[in-house]
Design a protein around this motif. Sequence first.
Motif, mmCIF file in Angstrom:
data_model
loop_
_atom_site.group_PDB
_atom_site.id
_atom_site.type_symbol
_atom_site.label_atom_id
_atom_site.label_comp_id
_atom_site.label_asym_id
_atom_site.label_seq_id
_atom_site.Cartn_x
_atom_site.Cartn_y
_atom_site.Cartn_z
ATOM 1 N N PHE A 153 9.096 10.717 -0.190
ATOM 2 C CA PHE A 153 9.607 11.931 -1.142
ATOM 3 C C PHE A 153 9.788 11.688 -2.727
ATOM 4 O O PHE A 153 9.955 12.649 -3.417
ATOM 5 C CB PHE A 153 11.100 12.440 -0.722
ATOM 6 C CG PHE A 153 11.108 12.542 0.799
ATOM 7 C CD1 PHE A 153 10.166 13.740 1.509
ATOM 8 C CD2 PHE A 153 11.576 11.884 1.751
ATOM 9 C CE1 PHE A 153 10.033 13.921 2.593
ATOM 10 C CE2 PHE A 153 11.710 12.064 3.032
ATOM 11 C CZ PHE A 153 10.823 13.169 3.769
ATOM 12 N N VAL A 154 9.693 10.399 -3.076
ATOM 13 C CA VAL A 154 9.881 10.486 -4.380
ATOM 14 C C VAL A 154 8.543 10.089 -5.269
ATOM 15 O O VAL A 154 8.057 10.728 -6.074
ATOM 16 C CB VAL A 154 11.055 9.347 -4.977
ATOM 17 C CG1 VAL A 154 11.043 9.358 -6.474
ATOM 18 C CG2 VAL A 154 12.246 9.700 -4.275
ATOM 19 N N PRO A 211 3.804 6.195 5.149
ATOM 20 C CA PRO A 211 4.667 5.556 6.006
ATOM 21 C C PRO A 211 4.733 6.483 7.406
ATOM 22 O O PRO A 211 5.394 6.167 8.190
ATOM 23 C CB PRO A 211 5.911 5.822 5.499
ATOM 24 C CG PRO A 211 5.884 6.176 4.163
ATOM 25 C CD PRO A 211 4.558 6.821 4.077
ATOM 26 N N TRP A 212 4.410 7.598 7.321
ATOM 27 C CA TRP A 212 4.200 8.601 8.511
ATOM 28 C C TRP A 212 2.979 8.133 9.499
ATOM 29 O O TRP A 212 2.015 8.251 9.005
ATOM 30 C CB TRP A 212 4.328 9.883 8.341
ATOM 31 C CG TRP A 212 4.335 10.937 9.350
ATOM 32 C CD1 TRP A 212 3.401 11.853 9.557
ATOM 33 C CD2 TRP A 212 5.557 11.092 10.160
ATOM 34 N NE1 TRP A 212 4.022 12.575 10.597
ATOM 35 C CE2 TRP A 212 5.452 12.289 10.890
ATOM 36 C CE3 TRP A 212 6.699 10.472 10.436
ATOM 37 C CZ2 TRP A 212 6.033 12.516 12.097
ATOM 38 C CZ3 TRP A 212 7.639 10.744 11.211
ATOM 39 C CH2 TRP A 212 7.422 11.918 12.070
ATOM 40 N N PRO A 213 3.171 7.721 10.860
ATOM 41 C CA PRO A 213 2.220 7.163 11.582
ATOM 42 C C PRO A 213 0.949 7.979 11.765
ATOM 43 O O PRO A 213 -0.162 7.793 11.762
ATOM 44 C CB PRO A 213 2.813 6.767 12.926
ATOM 45 C CG PRO A 213 4.056 6.436 12.508
ATOM 46 C CD PRO A 213 4.726 7.450 11.237
ATOM 47 N N LEU A 243 0.919 -1.345 -0.055
ATOM 48 C CA LEU A 243 0.021 -0.066 -0.041
ATOM 49 C C LEU A 243 0.841 1.292 0.063
ATOM 50 O O LEU A 243 0.244 2.181 -0.521
ATOM 51 C CB LEU A 243 -0.875 -0.024 1.321
ATOM 52 C CG LEU A 243 -2.022 -0.883 1.297
ATOM 53 C CD1 LEU A 243 -2.999 -0.795 2.668
ATOM 54 C CD2 LEU A 243 -3.205 -0.420 -0.046
ATOM 55 N N MET A 244 2.032 1.301 0.415
ATOM 56 C CA MET A 244 2.853 2.386 0.836
ATOM 57 C C MET A 244 3.411 2.500 -0.703
ATOM 58 O O MET A 244 3.531 3.667 -0.916
ATOM 59 C CB MET A 244 3.901 2.185 1.624
ATOM 60 C CG MET A 244 3.635 2.172 3.251
ATOM 61 S SD MET A 244 5.075 1.773 4.075
ATOM 62 C CE MET A 244 4.242 1.882 5.847
ATOM 63 N N GLY A 274 15.689 0.239 5.252
ATOM 64 C CA GLY A 274 14.284 0.658 5.719
ATOM 65 C C GLY A 274 14.325 2.233 5.403
ATOM 66 O O GLY A 274 13.113 2.704 4.821
ATOM 67 N N LEU A 275 15.212 2.820 5.898
ATOM 68 C CA LEU A 275 15.120 4.274 5.672
ATOM 69 C C LEU A 275 15.023 4.915 4.403
ATOM 70 O O LEU A 275 14.338 5.863 3.676
ATOM 71 C CB LEU A 275 16.395 5.065 6.255
ATOM 72 C CG LEU A 275 16.155 5.011 7.969
ATOM 73 C CD1 LEU A 275 17.395 6.023 8.598
ATOM 74 C CD2 LEU A 275 14.731 5.728 8.562
ATOM 75 N N VAL A 276 15.795 4.186 3.329
ATOM 76 C CA VAL A 276 15.805 4.481 1.976
ATOM 77 C C VAL A 276 14.643 4.256 1.337
ATOM 78 O O VAL A 276 14.078 4.970 0.561
ATOM 79 C CB VAL A 276 17.047 3.777 1.179
ATOM 80 C CG1 VAL A 276 16.704 3.807 -0.248
ATOM 81 C CG2 VAL A 276 18.155 4.197 1.720
#
Lengths: 144, 308
Positions: A141-142, A69-71, A61-62, A132-134
């Motif tokens: 952001f992309v 991804p931001w709670p 879904l993300m 995970g962060l990438v």
Amino acid sequence: MSAPFDYWIPAAVLTALALLATIRLSLPSLIGKPVGGVLGVLTHPVWLFPFIFGIAVAVGLMIQGNLSPWPLAARADFAAKWGMWAGVAGFLLVLLVDIWLIWTPSMIARRFAKPESREAIKVLPLFNVVFGLVFLAIVLFVWR
Amino acid sequence: MDQAFVEQLVKWLEIYGFGGAVLLLFVLCAEMLMRWKEGKSPWSKEGLDSLLLFFTVGPFIETLFINGLLIAGLSPFYALTPLRIEVTWWTLPLYFLAGEFAFYWFHRVGHELRLCWADHSIHHSASTYDFTVNLRFSPFQALYRLPLWAPLVLLGFNPLVLVLMATTVPAFQTFCHTTRIGRLSPWFEWLFVSPCNHGVHHACNPLYLDKNYGGLLMIWDHVFGTYQRMEDDVPPVFGITHPLETSNPIKVILHEFIPLFRDFRAAPTLGQKFGVLFGRPGETFELPRPVASGLKAGEADMVVEPAE
């Protein structure tokens, strides 16, 4: 007339239990230490069973841009669509998925690693964080 | 039948596939990194072969084309039967168990019928057991899934949902192809596919042959008596009893079909020819095969000699 039962309440409770189980699996200080009693039940990994599918679905879904991804954003989105308890469940779900993306797999690998593989597995926590962060950065952001 | 619900479910399973692809990428990158940390080349030669097989028969041919044909092939059976198991939230656990059941029998037949083993052995042909084994697809699985899953469709299971359940849920095995993880909690090992008990499935030691066929759960292995735990005193030898000595993807795909064809031609009676196709690998008429020179000491006795 009584209000209809809100199915998001058990969903939120189940997600909270899965989050507790995730935290238990994710804390390096708990590796090799049994957790018993009520705490053991509340943090038992069996609560993660539905999330064998749920985590992959949430990641999917993300990717599609249908779940932030931001709670806090997920909480607001779910609450606006389905009500307060849906917001709670959404917040907890995204938090759970983020922890899994960034940290938990490497801790599980460390916890259950064979002795001869422990040295190689030492690289996993850093890799897990970076991967995970990438991924989250790309989604945030992309693609969006 | 709620067609809208089925369409929604298919959409969710597609989303699950997208998420699963990210997790597959994660484990493949982790594999490369750990190999590098161990002083090895990030990709083993076998891993590169698996990658080549993945891009030739993997996601497009297997996942889209073959499964599409399978659903199309099962649909006439669904039209034939008056039975219907509705697809609703409440019947999804039943579909899940049926999907696991379907996967179990397709997988078991893939190991225990020589004709099907010729295809499925491609996935097992790597002598290493790491995350790259995930990429080693078998291209002809739909051909034997069709007759095996048709009875479930005749019982009223929606073919689309059944196929999606039976093919996407076992994707959990992606995380189990590794020797670096030891035994997990006993309850988990008993109930779920794990690196250890799926390692048993990929081993060719006599004790471990043809065991642990489960997709996500091990319950059907317990029911049908094919569950085997990994024993501490029997370290697994990964790969197949006739090890491959080639990395050519065409040869990898055909490595069991060629002896199958040769044995079928050479079998003296019709019964033996039938046995070559539908008998159990290692127990049918077989012409002698050369023992691979790359076998390690102690492995040569695992090569199954011709039974007749």
